[in-house]
Write a protein that holds these residues in place. Sequence first.
Motif, PDB file in Angstrom:
ATOM      1  N   THR A 223      13.210   6.738 -10.785  1.00  0.00           N
ATOM      2  CA  THR A 223      13.255   6.317  -9.197  1.00  0.00           C
ATOM      3  C   THR A 223      13.499   5.135  -9.258  1.00  0.00           C
ATOM      4  OG1 THR A 223      11.839   8.330  -8.632  1.00  0.00           O
ATOM      5  CG2 THR A 223      12.068   6.763  -7.132  1.00  0.00           C
ATOM      6  N   TRP A 224      13.065   4.127 -10.239  1.00  0.00           N
ATOM      7  CA  TRP A 224      12.942   2.591 -10.282  1.00  0.00           C
ATOM      8  C   TRP A 224      14.692   2.605 -10.269  1.00  0.00           C
ATOM      9  CZ3 TRP A 224      10.206  -0.882  -8.094  1.00  0.00           C
ATOM     10  CH2 TRP A 224       8.886  -0.887  -8.290  1.00  0.00           C
ATOM     11  N   ALA A 225      15.391   3.164 -10.986  1.00  0.00           N
ATOM     12  CA  ALA A 225      16.735   2.957 -11.282  1.00  0.00           C
ATOM     13  C   ALA A 225      17.332   3.138 -10.182  1.00  0.00           C
ATOM     14  CB  ALA A 225      17.176   3.775 -12.293  1.00  0.00           C
ATOM     15  N   VAL A 226      17.349   4.040  -9.271  1.00  0.00           N
ATOM     16  CA  VAL A 226      17.854   4.283  -8.066  1.00  0.00           C
ATOM     17  C   VAL A 226      17.564   3.253  -7.040  1.00  0.00           C
ATOM     18  CG1 VAL A 226      18.604   6.505  -8.558  1.00  0.00           C
ATOM     19  CG2 VAL A 226      16.622   6.214  -7.139  1.00  0.00           C
ATOM     20  N   LEU A 227      16.038   2.879  -6.985  1.00  0.00           N
ATOM     21  CA  LEU A 227      15.852   1.912  -6.177  1.00  0.00           C
ATOM     22  C   LEU A 227      16.679   0.613  -6.101  1.00  0.00           C
ATOM     23  CD1 LEU A 227      11.918   2.324  -5.777  1.00  0.00           C
ATOM     24  CD2 LEU A 227      13.639   2.845  -4.114  1.00  0.00           C
ATOM     25  N   TYR A 228      16.988   0.187  -7.443  1.00  0.00           N
ATOM     26  CA  TYR A 228      17.706  -1.009  -7.809  1.00  0.00           C
ATOM     27  C   TYR A 228      19.232  -0.868  -7.721  1.00  0.00           C
ATOM     28  CZ  TYR A 228      13.591  -3.813  -9.205  1.00  0.00           C
ATOM     29  OH  TYR A 228      12.621  -4.549  -9.031  1.00  0.00           O
ATOM     30  N   ASP A 229      19.687   0.429  -7.475  1.00  0.00           N
ATOM     31  CA  ASP A 229      21.135   0.659  -7.250  1.00  0.00           C
ATOM     32  C   ASP A 229      21.138   1.463  -6.017  1.00  0.00           C
ATOM     33  OD1 ASP A 229      23.738   0.505  -7.772  1.00  0.00           O
ATOM     34  OD2 ASP A 229      23.718   2.309  -9.372  1.00  0.00           O
ATOM     35  N   PRO A 230      21.126   0.813  -4.964  1.00  0.00           N
ATOM     36  CA  PRO A 230      21.015   1.576  -3.719  1.00  0.00           C
ATOM     37  C   PRO A 230      22.442   2.058  -3.272  1.00  0.00           C
ATOM     38  CG  PRO A 230      20.820  -0.755  -3.060  1.00  0.00           C
ATOM     39  CD  PRO A 230      20.738  -0.378  -4.640  1.00  0.00           C
ATOM     40  N   VAL A 231      22.656   3.560  -2.881  1.00  0.00           N
ATOM     41  CA  VAL A 231      23.793   4.077  -2.359  1.00  0.00           C
ATOM     42  C   VAL A 231      23.496   4.508  -0.934  1.00  0.00           C
ATOM     43  CG1 VAL A 231      25.682   5.752  -3.004  1.00  0.00           C
ATOM     44  CG2 VAL A 231      24.532   4.520  -4.747  1.00  0.00           C
ATOM     45  N   PRO A 232      23.985   4.047   0.118  1.00  0.00           N
ATOM     46  CA  PRO A 232      23.421   4.333   1.295  1.00  0.00           C
ATOM     47  C   PRO A 232      24.103   5.749   1.669  1.00  0.00           C
ATOM     48  CG  PRO A 232      24.830   2.337   1.378  1.00  0.00           C
ATOM     49  CD  PRO A 232      24.670   3.018  -0.050  1.00  0.00           C
TER      50      PRO A 232
ATOM     51  N   ILE B  42       0.970  -1.127  -0.080  1.00  0.00           N
ATOM     52  CA  ILE B  42      -0.118   0.099   0.058  1.00  0.00           C
ATOM     53  C   ILE B  42       1.082   1.196  -0.007  1.00  0.00           C
ATOM     54  CG2 ILE B  42      -1.901   1.405   1.246  1.00  0.00           C
ATOM     55  CD1 ILE B  42      -2.601  -1.444   2.495  1.00  0.00           C
ATOM     56  N   PHE B  43       0.680   2.134  -1.007  1.00  0.00           N
ATOM     57  CA  PHE B  43       1.615   3.146  -1.309  1.00  0.00           C
ATOM     58  C   PHE B  43       0.879   4.355  -0.484  1.00  0.00           C
ATOM     59  CE2 PHE B  43       4.640   5.190  -4.321  1.00  0.00           C
ATOM     60  CZ  PHE B  43       4.813   6.650  -3.634  1.00  0.00           C
ATOM     61  N   GLY B  44       1.266   4.376   0.866  1.00  0.00           N
ATOM     62  CA  GLY B  44       0.667   5.519   1.756  1.00  0.00           C
ATOM     63  C   GLY B  44       1.689   6.746   1.966  1.00  0.00           C
ATOM     64  N   ALA B  45       1.417   7.173   3.084  1.00  0.00           N
ATOM     65  CA  ALA B  45       2.150   8.443   3.535  1.00  0.00           C
ATOM     66  C   ALA B  45       3.660   8.377   3.836  1.00  0.00           C
ATOM     67  CB  ALA B  45       1.337   9.235   4.623  1.00  0.00           C
ATOM     68  N   LYS B  46       3.954   7.201   4.503  1.00  0.00           N
ATOM     69  CA  LYS B  46       5.339   6.637   5.064  1.00  0.00           C
ATOM     70  C   LYS B  46       5.926   6.381   3.680  1.00  0.00           C
ATOM     71  CE  LYS B  46       4.136   5.637   9.714  1.00  0.00           C
ATOM     72  NZ  LYS B  46       4.480   4.399  10.851  1.00  0.00           N
ATOM     73  N   THR B  47       5.227   5.805   2.811  1.00  0.00           N
ATOM     74  CA  THR B  47       6.170   5.161   1.482  1.00  0.00           C
ATOM     75  C   THR B  47       6.385   6.450   0.593  1.00  0.00           C
ATOM     76  OG1 THR B  47       4.960   2.942   1.561  1.00  0.00           O
ATOM     77  CG2 THR B  47       5.884   3.759  -0.817  1.00  0.00           C
ATOM     78  N   LEU B  48       5.505   7.446   0.884  1.00  0.00           N
ATOM     79  CA  LEU B  48       5.600   8.930   0.106  1.00  0.00           C
ATOM     80  C   LEU B  48       7.036   9.335   0.637  1.00  0.00           C
ATOM     81  CD1 LEU B  48       4.489  10.916  -2.180  1.00  0.00           C
ATOM     82  CD2 LEU B  48       3.185  11.834  -0.173  1.00  0.00           C
ATOM     83  N   ASP B  49       6.890   9.539   2.001  1.00  0.00           N
ATOM     84  CA  ASP B  49       8.109  10.315   2.517  1.00  0.00           C
ATOM     85  C   ASP B  49       9.417   9.594   2.191  1.00  0.00           C
ATOM     86  OD1 ASP B  49       6.544  12.194   3.806  1.00  0.00           O
ATOM     87  OD2 ASP B  49       6.425  11.202   5.635  1.00  0.00           O
ATOM     88  N   LYS B  50       9.216   8.565   2.133  1.00  0.00           N
ATOM     89  CA  LYS B  50      10.656   7.471   1.868  1.00  0.00           C
ATOM     90  C   LYS B  50      10.969   7.778   0.522  1.00  0.00           C
ATOM     91  CE  LYS B  50      13.319   4.251   3.486  1.00  0.00           C
ATOM     92  NZ  LYS B  50      13.226   3.007   4.547  1.00  0.00           N
ATOM     93  N   VAL B  51      10.496   7.683  -0.583  1.00  0.00           N
ATOM     94  CA  VAL B  51      10.405   7.794  -1.809  1.00  0.00           C
ATOM     95  C   VAL B  51      10.875   9.259  -1.987  1.00  0.00           C
ATOM     96  CG1 VAL B  51       9.502   7.884  -4.201  1.00  0.00           C
ATOM     97  CG2 VAL B  51       8.822   6.103  -2.583  1.00  0.00           C
TER      98      VAL B  51
END
Length: 119
Positions: free
Chosen positions: A102-111, A74-83
């Motif tokens: 955004t998908w591209a950076v989700l698949y290539d995480p740089v912490p 469920i894409f709610g408020a917390k997911t929105l903030d994180k994205v």
Amino acid sequence: MKRRTASLLTAAALAAAVLGAGAPSASAAPGGCTYTSTSHRPVLKQGSTGASVKQAQCLSNIWGGVPKLAVDGIFGAKTLDKVKWIQGCHGLPRDGVIGARTWAVLYDPVPDCYDPYPR
């Protein structure tokens, strides 16, 4: 000649399998996120639901930030903030929409993000 070509093709296929070359599979996603294929990347926004949202939530948890998101699809408020936070870390527009960039950076995480996580 045909035997030699067939042998070379077999050797190339074996080498590719050993080295992990070839089409990506769901198991190739970082963090064990296997809710969808790594190539399935629909546009998602607040209010979206389903397996693709779970995939995005799972991938976003690799990034850090507290608290971790519930992977509930469920894409709610917390997911929105994180994205939005992840987008800001990469100089993307902080619109909260998960599109191709955004998908591209989700698949290539740089912490290494120096933006404070939204609280």
